[in-house]
Write an enzyme that holds these catalytic residues in place. Structure first.
Site, PDB file in Angstrom:
ATOM      1  N   GLY A  51      -4.698 -52.785 -57.375  1.00  0.00           N
ATOM      2  CA  GLY A  51      -3.916 -53.507 -58.373  1.00  0.00           C
ATOM      3  C   GLY A  51      -3.714 -54.926 -57.886  1.00  0.00           C
ATOM      4  O   GLY A  51      -4.612 -55.528 -57.291  1.00  0.00           O
ATOM      5  N   LYS A  86       3.457 -55.389 -50.698  1.00  0.00           N
ATOM      6  CA  LYS A  86       3.760 -56.714 -50.150  1.00  0.00           C
ATOM      7  C   LYS A  86       5.148 -57.210 -50.559  1.00  0.00           C
ATOM      8  O   LYS A  86       5.954 -57.595 -49.737  1.00  0.00           O
ATOM      9  CB  LYS A  86       2.713 -57.718 -50.607  1.00  0.00           C
ATOM     10  N   THR A 101       2.425 -48.623 -54.747  1.00  0.00           N
ATOM     11  CA  THR A 101       2.160 -47.814 -55.943  1.00  0.00           C
ATOM     12  C   THR A 101       0.656 -47.667 -56.106  1.00  0.00           C
ATOM     13  O   THR A 101      -0.062 -48.662 -56.143  1.00  0.00           O
ATOM     14  CB  THR A 101       2.730 -48.487 -57.211  1.00  0.00           C
ATOM     15  N   ASN A 114      -2.457 -47.310 -58.157  1.00  0.00           N
ATOM     16  CA  ASN A 114      -2.776 -47.657 -59.550  1.00  0.00           C
ATOM     17  C   ASN A 114      -3.928 -46.818 -60.087  1.00  0.00           C
ATOM     18  O   ASN A 114      -4.928 -46.600 -59.389  1.00  0.00           O
ATOM     19  CB  ASN A 114      -3.158 -49.136 -59.644  1.00  0.00           C
ATOM     20  N   GLU A 138       1.400 -46.627 -62.472  1.00  0.00           N
ATOM     21  CA  GLU A 138       1.449 -46.760 -61.006  1.00  0.00           C
ATOM     22  C   GLU A 138       2.338 -45.676 -60.421  1.00  0.00           C
ATOM     23  O   GLU A 138       3.472 -45.495 -60.846  1.00  0.00           O
ATOM     24  CB  GLU A 138       2.027 -48.120 -60.634  1.00  0.00           C
ATOM     25  N   TYR A 177      -7.212 -45.667 -51.336  1.00  0.00           N
ATOM     26  CA  TYR A 177      -8.021 -46.197 -52.442  1.00  0.00           C
ATOM     27  C   TYR A 177      -9.284 -45.358 -52.555  1.00  0.00           C
ATOM     28  O   TYR A 177      -9.865 -44.947 -51.550  1.00  0.00           O
ATOM     29  CB  TYR A 177      -8.420 -47.652 -52.164  1.00  0.00           C
ATOM     30  N   ARG A 232      14.126 -43.767 -67.022  1.00  0.00           N
ATOM     31  CA  ARG A 232      14.681 -44.909 -67.781  1.00  0.00           C
ATOM     32  C   ARG A 232      13.549 -45.688 -68.439  1.00  0.00           C
ATOM     33  O   ARG A 232      12.394 -45.609 -68.005  1.00  0.00           O
ATOM     34  CB  ARG A 232      15.478 -45.839 -66.850  1.00  0.00           C
TER      35      ARG A 232
HETATM   36  P1  ADP Z   1      -2.189 -52.251 -55.307  1.00  0.00           P
HETATM   37  O1  ADP Z   1      -1.707 -53.416 -56.095  1.00  0.00           O
HETATM   38  O2  ADP Z   1      -3.617 -52.384 -54.868  1.00  0.00           O
HETATM   39  O3  ADP Z   1      -1.898 -50.974 -56.039  1.00  0.00           O
HETATM   40  P2  ADP Z   1       0.072 -51.672 -53.582  1.00  0.00           P
HETATM   41  O4  ADP Z   1       0.758 -52.697 -52.752  1.00  0.00           O
HETATM   42  O5  ADP Z   1       0.789 -51.146 -54.791  1.00  0.00           O
HETATM   43  O6  ADP Z   1      -1.337 -52.272 -53.954  1.00  0.00           O
HETATM   44  O7  ADP Z   1      -0.313 -50.482 -52.612  1.00  0.00           O
HETATM   45  C1  ADP Z   1      -0.879 -49.318 -53.182  1.00  0.00           C
HETATM   46  C2  ADP Z   1      -1.774 -48.564 -52.233  1.00  0.00           C
HETATM   47  O8  ADP Z   1      -1.034 -48.185 -51.070  1.00  0.00           O
HETATM   48  C3  ADP Z   1      -2.242 -47.266 -52.850  1.00  0.00           C
HETATM   49  O9  ADP Z   1      -3.417 -47.452 -53.638  1.00  0.00           O
HETATM   50  C4  ADP Z   1      -2.492 -46.387 -51.645  1.00  0.00           C
HETATM   51  O10 ADP Z   1      -3.828 -46.547 -51.198  1.00  0.00           O
HETATM   52  C5  ADP Z   1      -1.520 -46.938 -50.600  1.00  0.00           C
HETATM   53  N1  ADP Z   1      -0.330 -46.101 -50.358  1.00  0.00           N
HETATM   54  C6  ADP Z   1       0.132 -45.806 -49.110  1.00  0.00           C
HETATM   55  N2  ADP Z   1       1.232 -45.020 -49.175  1.00  0.00           N
HETATM   56  C7  ADP Z   1       1.490 -44.826 -50.492  1.00  0.00           C
HETATM   57  C8  ADP Z   1       2.493 -44.070 -51.198  1.00  0.00           C
HETATM   58  N3  ADP Z   1       3.448 -43.397 -50.546  1.00  0.00           N
HETATM   59  N4  ADP Z   1       2.444 -44.053 -52.555  1.00  0.00           N
HETATM   60  C9  ADP Z   1       1.476 -44.743 -53.215  1.00  0.00           C
HETATM   61  N5  ADP Z   1       0.503 -45.473 -52.607  1.00  0.00           N
HETATM   62  C10 ADP Z   1       0.499 -45.511 -51.257  1.00  0.00           C
HETATM   63 MG    MG Z   2       0.117 -50.720 -56.883  1.00  0.00          MG
END
Ligand code: ADP
Ligand code: MG
Length: 155
Positions: A22, A28, A34, A36, A87, A99, A112
Site C-alpha cells: 500500500g 511508518k 495493515t 492491504n 486493510e 507481502y 464504527r
Molecule cells: P503497506 O502500505 O504496504 O500496506 P504497512 O505499513 O501498512 O504497509 O505495513 C503492512 C505490512 O506489514 C503487511 O503487508 C505485512 O507484510 C506486514 N505486517 C507485519 N505485521 C503485521 C500485522 N500484525 N498485521 C498486518 N500486517 C503486518
Molecule cells: Mg497497509
C-alpha cells in the site's frame, strides 16, 4: 473516546487475496501495520457495505493459525484516498513482513463508521480503541465461534 459496542454483521464478509503493498503508512506513521488487499479483492466487497472498521478472524497462506484481526474498509478520509481499500491489522506480532502471501479474512462484526480526524494522534487513539474493542469482542462466545468457520480452514 467512549467505548463503542460492536455489532454482529447480518452476514459475515469473506475476503481472500494476496497481500500487496500500500502506501506504507500503517507501520511508518501509525505504528500499526495493515495488510492491504489487491483491487480485485476490494472489488468483491458489496458497494453498499458501510465504510468503517470491522473485526473478525484471519489466516495467512498455508499456515493453519487463525488470528484475531481488525479491518478498515473505505477511503481513509484522513489521507484523502481516492481508491477504496481494505486493510487488515492482525492482532499478532510477526517477525517479518508477509507481502505476497494469501490472506483470508472473515469479518463478523462492525465497530464504527469511517470518519476523518483532526490530527494523526487522534487517528492513532481511535485505532487503538478499535483494537481493544475487537480484542474483547472476539473473546465473547458470540464471535469466538467464527474462528472455526470453514472459510478459514486450511485446505
Ligand atoms: P503497506 O502500505 O504496504 O500496506 P504497512 O505499513 O501498512 O504497509 O505495513 C503492512 C505490512 O506489514 C503487511 O503487508 C505485512 O507484510 C506486514 N505486517 C507485519 N505485521 C503485521 C500485522 N500484525 N498485521 C498486518 N500486517 C503486518
Ligand atoms: Mg497497509
Amino acid at each position: 473516546m467512549s467505548p463503542s459496542s460492536p455489532l454482529r454483521m447480518d452476514a459475515p464478509l469473506r475476503l481472500k487475496g494476496e497481500v500487496v503493498r500500500g502506501f506504507g503508512r500503517g507501520s511508518k506513521d501509525l505504528g500499526i501495520p495493515t495488510a492491504n488487499f489487491p483491487e480485485s479483492t476490494v472489488e468483491g466487497i458489496p458497494e453498499d457495505l458501510c465504510a468503517g472498521v470491522y473485526f473478525g478472524w484471519a489466516r495467512l497462506g498455508g499456515n493453519d493459525t487463525v488470528y484475531p484481526m481488525v479491518m478498515s474498509i473505505g477511503w481513509n478520509p484522513f489521507y484523502h484516498n481516492t481508491k477504496k481499500t481494505a486493510e487488515t491489522h492482525i492482532l499478532h506480532q510477526f517477525d517479518e513482513d508477509f507481502y505476497g502471501q494469501e490472506l483470508s479474512v472473515l469479518c463478523v462484526g462492525f465497530i464504527r463508521a469511517e470518519c476523518d480526524f483532526e490530527s494523526l494522534q487522534a487517528l492513532i487513539e481511535a485505532i487503538e480503541n478499535d483494537i481493544s474493542v475487537a480484542r474483547s469482542a472476539l473473546a465473547l462466545p458470540l464471535f469466538a465461534a467464527d474462528k472455526m468457520d470453514d472459510f478459514l480452514a486450511c485446505q
